[in-house]
Scaffold this motif. Structure first.
Motif, mmCIF file in Angstrom:
data_model
loop_
_atom_site.group_PDB
_atom_site.id
_atom_site.type_symbol
_atom_site.label_atom_id
_atom_site.label_comp_id
_atom_site.label_asym_id
_atom_site.label_seq_id
_atom_site.Cartn_x
_atom_site.Cartn_y
_atom_site.Cartn_z
ATOM 1 N N GLN A 1 -34.205 -34.716 -11.762
ATOM 2 C CA GLN A 1 -32.903 -35.373 -11.622
ATOM 3 C C GLN A 1 -31.856 -34.398 -11.080
ATOM 4 O O GLN A 1 -31.058 -34.758 -10.199
ATOM 5 C CB GLN A 1 -32.457 -35.929 -12.976
ATOM 6 N N GLN B 1 -29.835 -34.656 -7.380
ATOM 7 C CA GLN B 1 -28.382 -34.608 -7.251
ATOM 8 C C GLN B 1 -27.933 -33.466 -6.350
ATOM 9 O O GLN B 1 -26.948 -33.591 -5.608
ATOM 10 C CB GLN B 1 -27.755 -34.471 -8.638
ATOM 11 N N CYS C 1 -28.530 -43.164 -4.414
ATOM 12 C CA CYS C 1 -28.227 -44.189 -5.404
ATOM 13 C C CYS C 1 -29.327 -45.246 -5.395
ATOM 14 O O CYS C 1 -30.069 -45.386 -4.412
ATOM 15 C CB CYS C 1 -26.865 -44.839 -5.138
ATOM 16 N N ARG C 2 -29.406 -45.981 -6.471
ATOM 17 C CA ARG C 2 -30.403 -47.039 -6.582
ATOM 18 C C ARG C 2 -29.823 -48.342 -6.063
ATOM 19 O O ARG C 2 -28.711 -48.736 -6.435
ATOM 20 C CB ARG C 2 -30.821 -47.208 -8.046
ATOM 21 N N LEU D 1 -34.448 -46.339 -3.579
ATOM 22 C CA LEU D 1 -33.667 -45.134 -3.825
ATOM 23 C C LEU D 1 -33.156 -44.693 -2.466
ATOM 24 O O LEU D 1 -33.926 -44.203 -1.627
ATOM 25 C CB LEU D 1 -34.522 -44.049 -4.482
ATOM 26 N N SER E 1 -30.360 -42.856 0.287
ATOM 27 C CA SER E 1 -29.454 -41.726 0.502
ATOM 28 C C SER E 1 -28.748 -41.937 1.830
ATOM 29 O O SER E 1 -29.005 -42.907 2.545
ATOM 30 C CB SER E 1 -30.222 -40.408 0.505
ATOM 31 N N GLU F 1 -36.992 -44.904 -13.833
ATOM 32 C CA GLU F 1 -35.771 -45.690 -14.005
ATOM 33 C C GLU F 1 -36.098 -47.150 -14.274
ATOM 34 O O GLU F 1 -35.439 -47.822 -15.080
ATOM 35 C CB GLU F 1 -34.878 -45.573 -12.764
#
Length: 368
Positions: free
Chosen positions: A189, A193, A200-201, A261, A263, A303
C-alpha cells in the motif's frame, strides 16, 4: 409424492419457451447456482457453442402439477478418442463458470435420481457423462460411483477452490493474518501511494456503465496477453462477447461489478466480481505487466474481500485471479478455506465405447 418426468430441450426455440418457468424456478429453488440460470445458459449457448455441439438441457416436471422442479443444463460434444468419435455430455455452465451443479426446487436428490433414470433410457444418444467440479456429498458422487450394469465410472480430484467465511469483521480477519502477510500488505500500500499517488479504485456496478468498464478491463488484459500472461477473457472474442451480453443483466440485479485500479497513466489492475445469493465470486482479475512489481491485482482483490466482509454475503470465493509469477505475496494468504471438487466420468459400455473400455480395464484409462 407424485412422479417426475424428464424432457430434453434440444433447440433454441424450446429453450426460449422454457424461459418463464425456468426463471420462476430460480426465484424459489433450494439448489441454485449462477451457472444454471436461464440467462447464463442461453447466452453461453449463443456465444460459446461450436459447430457440432448439440443443446441437451434436461427439464424435470412434476407430473401432478406440471410444474418445472429441476433443470440440468447439458451440452453434447463430439470428441475423438481412440480413433473414433464419442458423444460426451457435460455442463454448459463449465464453459464460463465453476461448480455449475443443478437447479432444483426442493429435493435435489429426487431430481438427480429422475435425471439419471432418463439418461439411462437415452443411453443410445451418448457414450460419456462428464460431470465437472462436483461438490462433496452430492447425489452423483454418492450414487454413481457404482452406476449399475452396463456402465462404469471414475471419480477424480478436480479443482481446489479457495473460499473465505465472512464471519466477524475485517479488522479481526486482518489481525489473524501472519505477521509477514500483514507487513507485506502495508508495504504494498505504501509503495502504491509513493509510485502512483493518483491511483484510485473505480467501481462500475450499474447496467449502463459496466460494459464501458469491461472494455477498459479488456484493454488491460491485452497487455497481459502480449507479455505472455496466458489465456484471458479478451483472448477469445466469443468470451468477450458473452461477458458484454451477460454482465448488464446481472448488474440490474446488483449481482455484478467491474473494479478497476486506475492511475493517471491508465489502469493498473482489473477485477470482475459476481454475486450468487450469499456468495461473492471473484471470477477474473488481471494487471498491467509493466507494474507487476507492485502486485496491483492483489491490492484490488484484497480490497474486494474487505468490501465482502462489509456486505450481507456469507462467503467469498476466488476463481481465476491472476497474479505475477514469483510475487512475494499472494491473495491466497487472505483466504483460509479450500474446497476440493471432484470430476465424475460415467461410461456407457453398451455402446461403441464398450470394447475400448474392456480393453482398457473398464475405462480406468479413459478420462473423458
Amino acid at each position: 409424492m407424485s412422479a417426475l418426468s424428464v424432457t430434453v430441450v434440444r433447440d433454441e426455440s424450446a429453450l426460449l419457451a422454457l424461459r418463464s418457468a425456468w426463471e420462476s424456478l430460480e426465484d424459489q429453488a433450494v439448489e441454485y447456482g449462477l451457472y444454471v440460470t436461464w440467462s447464463h445458459v442461453h447466452l453461453a449457448w449463443q456465444h460459446l457453442a461450436e459447430p457440432g455441439h448439440a443443446l441437451w438441457v434436461m427439464a424435470v416436471h412434476d407430473d401432478a402439477t406440471g410444474r418445472l422442479v429441476g433443470v440440468l443444463p447439458l451440452v453434447r460434444v463430439p470428441e475423438r478418442h481412440y480413433g473414433m468419435t464419442v458423444q460426451v455430455l457435460r455442463h454448459i455452465g463449465i464453459w464460463e463458470g465453476d461448480r455449475p451443479g443443478l437447479l432444483a426446487l426442493d429435493d435435489a436428490d429426487r431430481v438427480w435420481s429422475a435425471l439419471w433414470q432418463a439418461l439411462v433410457a437415452l443411453r443410445s444418444e451418448w457414450q460419456v457423462l462428464d460431470l465437472r467440479e462436483l461438490v462433496s456429498g452430492c447425489w452423483p458422487l454418492r450414487e454413481l460411483q457404482r452406476p449399475g450394469r452396463g456402465f462404469s465410472s471414475e471419480a477424480l480430484p478436480d479443482i481446489e477452490a479457495p473460499y473465505q467465511r465472512l464471519d466477524g469483521d475485517w479488522e479481526l480477519h486482518v489481525a489473524t493474518r501472519r505477521d509477514a502477510v500483514q507487513a507485506q500488505w502495508a508495504r504494498m500500500q505504501q509503495r502504491l501511494q509513493l509510485e502512483q499517488p493518483g491511483a484510485c479504485r473505480v467501481v462500475a456496478q450499474g447496467p449502463d456503465d459496466i460494459v464501458e468498464a469491461l472494455e477498459r478491463y479488456l484493454v488491460l488484459e491485452q497487455a497481459l496477453v502480449l507479455a505472455g500472461g496466458g489465456v484471458t477473457i479478451g483472448s477469445d472474442p466469443r468470451r468477450a462477447a458473452f461477458y458484454r451480453a451477460w454482465l448488464p443483466g446481472l448488474a440490474r440485479r446488483g449481482d455484478a461489478a467491474v473494479w478497476l485500479l486506475a492511475s493517471d497513466g491508465g489502469e493498473l489492475a482489473g477485477l470482475i466480481r459476481l454475486r450468487c445469493g450469499d456468495t461473492w465470486i471473484e471470477r477474473h482479475a488481471c494487471y498491467d505487466p509493466t507494474h507487476a512489481d507492485i502486485t496491483p491485482s492483489l491490492l484490488l482483490a484484497v480490497e474486494a474481500l474487505q468490501q465482502a466482509f462489509e456486505s450481507t454475503a456469507e462467503v467469498s470465493t476466488l476463481v481465476s485471479v491472476r497474479e505475477p509469477e514469483g510475487a512475494s505475496a499472494s491473495v491466497l494468504d487472505w483466504y483460509d478455506g479450500r474446497s476440493l471438487t471432484r470430476r465424475l466420468s460415467v461410461w456407457n459400455l453398451q455402446s461403441r465405447l464398450g470394447p475400448i473400455a474392456l480393453l482398457k480395464g473398464l475405462g480406468s484409462k479413459f478420462r473423458g
